[in-house]
Design a protein around this motif. Structure first.
Motif, PDB file in Angstrom:
ATOM      1  N   SER A   1      31.927  46.356  35.089  1.00 40.59           N
ATOM      2  CA  SER A   1      32.643  45.083  35.222  1.00 40.59           C
ATOM      3  C   SER A   1      33.840  45.213  36.149  1.00 40.59           C
ATOM      4  O   SER A   1      34.544  46.229  36.140  1.00 40.59           O
ATOM      5  CB  SER A   1      33.133  44.607  33.845  1.00 40.59           C
TER       6      SER A   1
ATOM      7  N   SER B   1      33.495  38.426  35.035  1.00 40.58           N
ATOM      8  CA  SER B   1      32.780  39.673  34.755  1.00 40.58           C
ATOM      9  C   SER B   1      32.453  39.788  33.266  1.00 40.58           C
ATOM     10  O   SER B   1      33.077  39.144  32.416  1.00 40.58           O
ATOM     11  CB  SER B   1      33.607  40.881  35.201  1.00 40.58           C
TER      12      SER B   1
ATOM     13  N   THR C   1      31.163  48.237  40.763  1.00 39.32           N
ATOM     14  CA  THR C   1      30.257  47.237  40.162  1.00 39.32           C
ATOM     15  C   THR C   1      28.796  47.614  40.356  1.00 39.32           C
ATOM     16  O   THR C   1      27.921  47.116  39.621  1.00 39.32           O
ATOM     17  CB  THR C   1      30.515  45.853  40.764  1.00 39.32           C
TER      18      THR C   1
END
Length: 789
Positions: free
Chosen positions: A346, A353, A376
């Motif tokens: 995240s 997110s 990510t």
């Protein structure tokens, strides 16, 4: 007529002789004989109350004769737990009720496999044993790793019990059935050498078992009946078990570097990696998680994280994955690998997110995301997945939660045990209840899977007063601890607990001690504050008063007393423990500083049944009462008393008889002069007065006080708090702890009692007035007397 003072002095001058005279009266002796003969037959409160002679005798002894009719009320008194401040007897202002409850053991006299105190102590022992087991894993691992650098040879290793046990435990081998020759040969083998012991001895066995297993599998495939299939499958399982054992030996050979003759080479018996392997095996074969396991997992995690460059490295490594889940308390079935992956990848700067969205309701999600540095797409530069601070933070979380499930299981096991053990009525029932049996053996450090139930039965039915009984012959303290923790008879039934004092007496002493040491301490005097939590968990400041602090300190001593008394085995252990002696003597209004060990030794060596014994020659009968509360023989050894009084110890029986005689004496004196009765009553009750309200709430004590200070009868019509203020003004309550000052108070009362009741012929008054022919007394002298303390 004879003055009140002279009448009182005639009785009190030799009080023991006066009481002896009363005890020899036929009516009094008849009731005492009946009480002694029958109190031991009583098992319940109802049985006690149904025998009116027993019940009425005790009620009179404790000054409750006028409440004999109130059986329902008195039953609640006798059923009270005096260790609970909120129990019925303890909540009543009148101490006579608490004293009455103190005299009996109804709540603890019932035969039980374990008493309430024993259960509590035993479950505490379970916790202690588990903690010690945890510590021993670390200790044994450190010992093994240290000794393997200097062990010298395989023979030395196998001759060292601790090293041998560590080795066999690591590979799941039973020490009872292992072959020393086989293990030595394995330790001295090189699995890559076809001529080594393991390849020439166990290798052919493995090949033979493998062939037999393959043949059996072929036969299993061809079998047509369920019976044949089951039989052949059992055969295959046997082959596989033997193959598994042989594989353990091959694995063992690979973790040691002994030469073919069993000696240690110059480079050592094991490399660091080999030690780590066997350490890991040892930890994995422990029944419980330990701090050593947690440290090993932390080290493994930190070592792996140094090379991690993708989040998948964590997800595919079960140990890494479980480490994270445990640290952040995400062990529920709803948390899967995809959940962890989405959290770790995240972007915390992106409100949309995964961690930011679901972290609102699950703060742990955000905490986990902040503890790692993955991109990510799940990538990260090797060595940068965590900073040292992040790693330390996660480690702290892991150490806090690695054994949460185990702690929950322990708590559940303890609660189940506490409930189940109360239903056990025989040793056979104990052996049949697997959960109870297993818990009990683990509590004392025994393995329920390796100890036979026949051995445990013989241990639990041993006569612990006989040093030659089975439990002692095993020469293992664990078995003795187990036997002492239960109340099974030699026939396998249950009885009451055998301890230095009964559980009821211990509670009574503890309760009396707290009352005595906090007696005159001001509960209004604030000496500080402390931070506590209210029912909602909010932190609040609470005042600490002088009395609350004293009670807290006294509770520490009574807790010590309660725990130690249950474990004493001899009178000398008690006599040599100053803390125990102080609590007991204080509870009985005896100054511990006035008693030395030699005196106590003579008391405990006395025979209560012998009128000429040391304890029975003492002027103060309290020493006989004290001795009667102990379950020691004249040699000072723990032993069951033969008086059979389960609900009342011999000491409490003596105390009840002494009180009955005192009550009778006071009543007899009151028939001719109520002033003498009041004086005797005040003398007896002075040691139990703790506040002005004790005096105001007792008609006889109030009359004594009012007369002593020439107060009118209308005094009682005043506001209660104002009455209490006057009591404190005229009478220093702390003086009641000094017998000489108490005697002066009584002397003053007897003089003023005659004055108030117009006994003009009193010789005592003549002394006070200086003139036998004068019936009055000057105002100045009256004022002086009223101010006398």
């Amino acid at each position: 007529m004879v003055s009140t003072y002279l009448s009182y002095d005639l009785v009190n001058r030799d009080l023991s002789a006066s009481l002896k005279r009363v005890s020899n009266q036929s009516a009094v002796k008849r009731e005492a004989d009946y009480y002694e003969a029958n109190i031991g037959k009583v098992k319940t409160v109802d049985e006690f109350m149904d025998d009116y002679r027993l019940y009425a005798y005790a009620m009179k002894a404790y000054g409750l004769e006028d409440m004999t009719y109130a059986k329902a009320f008195m039953k609640k008194i006798l059923d009270s737990d005096l260790s609970d401040d909120e129990s019925f007897a303890n909540k009543l202002a009148d101490d006579r009720y608490r004293d009455f409850a103190n005299a009996f053991n109804f709540s603890t006299a019932e035969a039980k496999a374990q008493s309430a105190a024993q259960i509590e102590g035993f479950t505490d022992l379970y916790g202690t044993t588990m903690e010690e087991k945890d510590a021993s894993v670390t200790t044994e691992t450190t010992y093994f790793n240290t000794m393997m650098d200097q062990v010298g040879s395989a023979d030395v290793l196998l001759s060292n019990e601790r090293l041998r046990s560590y080795l066999l435990t690591s590979y799941g081998l039973d020490e009872k059935y292992y072959s020393r020759a086989t293990v030595k040969g394995v330790l001295s083998s090189d699995t890559s050498d076809p001529d080594s012991y393991i390849n020439t001895t166990l290798g052919p066995q493995r090949d033979d078992l493998t062939a037999k297993k393959a043949d059996a599998q072929t036969r299993l495939a061809a079998a047509t009946t369920a019976a044949d299939k089951a039989r052949i499958q059992t055969e295959i399982n046997g082959y596989q078990a033997s193959l598994d054992t042989i594989q353990k030996y091959f694995d063992m050979a690979d973790t040691f570097n002994f030469t073919p003759d069993g000696t240690m080479p110059a480079e050592g018996a094991q490399t660091a990696e080999q030690k780590a392997t066997i350490n890991s095996l040892y930890l994995s074969n422990q029944e419980r998680l330990s701090s050593a396991t947690a440290l090993a997992e932390r080290d493994y995690f930190d070592g792996k994280m140094a090379t991690v460059d993708n989040v998948n490295d964590i997800l595919v490594d079960t140990r890494l994955y479980n480490y994270i889940r445990t640290a952040f308390q995400m062990t529920g079935v709803t948390v899967v690998r995809a959940t962890i992956e989405q959290i770790l990848t995240s972007d915390l700067n992106d409100p949309g997110s995964y961690a930011n969205i679901y972290g609102k309701n699950n703060p742990k999600y955000l905490e986990l995301a902040k503890s790692f540095n993955f991109n990510t797409d799940g990538t990260v530069a090797a060595g940068n997945a965590q900073t040292s601070a992040q790693a330390a933070s996660v480690a702290n979380l892991y150490f806090s939660h690695y054994n949460d499930d185990q702690d929950t299981a322990d708590e559940k096991a303890i609660n189940l045990y506490k409930t189940a053990i109360t239903e056990v009525k025989s040793v056979d029932e104990f052996l049949a209840k697997s959960d109870v049996y297993s818990f009990a053996l683990k509590a004392v450090g025994l393995d329920p899977d390796t100890v036979s139930k026949s051995t445990i039965k013989q241990v639990l039915t041993s006569d612990l007063t006989n040093s030659k009984s089975y439990a002692y012959k095993l020469n293992d303290e664990r078995y003795l601890t187990l036997a002492r923790a239960f109340n099974f008879t030699t026939e396998g039934g249950i009885t009451t607990a055998l301890s230095a004092q009964t559980e009821g007496t211990i509670k009574s002493v503890a309760s009396d001690y707290i009352v005595k040491v906090t007696r005159f301490i001001d509960n209004e005097k604030r000496i500080g504050t402390k931070e506590t939590e209210d029912s909602s968990g909010k932190k609040v400041r609470e005042n600490i008063t002088a009395q609350s602090k004293a009670k807290e300190e006294a509770s520490v001593e009574t807790k010590y007393y309660s725990e130690k008394m249950l474990g004493l085995k001899t009178a000398s252990e008690f006599i040599n423990d100053d803390r125990l002696v102080k609590v007991l003597l204080t509870a009985y209004d005896i100054d511990p500083a006035s008693v030395d060990q030699d005196f106590l030794k003579q008391v405990f060596a006395s025979d209560l049944d012998d009128p000429k014994s040391f304890v029975n020659q003492q002027t103060n009968p309290v020493w006989a009462e004290i001795l009667g509360t102990f379950n020691f023989d004249t040699k000072g050894n723990l032993a069951k008393r033969d008086d059979g009084a389960a609900v009342q110890t011999q000491g409490k029986i003596l105390a009840t008889e002494n009180l009955y005689n005192r009550q009778t004496l006071e009543q007899e004196q009151g028939e001719s002069n109520n002033g003498v009765r009041l004086a005797l009553y005040f003398e007896r009750m002075a040691k139990s007065i703790t506040s002005a309200y004790d005096i105001l709430g007792d008609t006889a004590l109030l009359e004594f006080f009012r007369t002593s200070f020439s107060l009118p009868e209308e005094f009682s019509n005043m506001d209660l708090d104002k009455q209490a203020a006057l009591v404190k003004k005229y009478m220093n309550l702390e003086d009641l702890t000094d017998p000489e000052k108490v005697q002066k108070m009584i002397n003053k009362f007897t003089a003023l009692y005659d004055l108030e009741n117009d006994n003009s012929s009193s010789s005592a008054l003549s002394i006070l007035t200086g003139d036998a022919g004068v019936t009055g007394i000057s105002a100045d002298l009256l004022t002086a007397i009223s101010q006398y303390r």
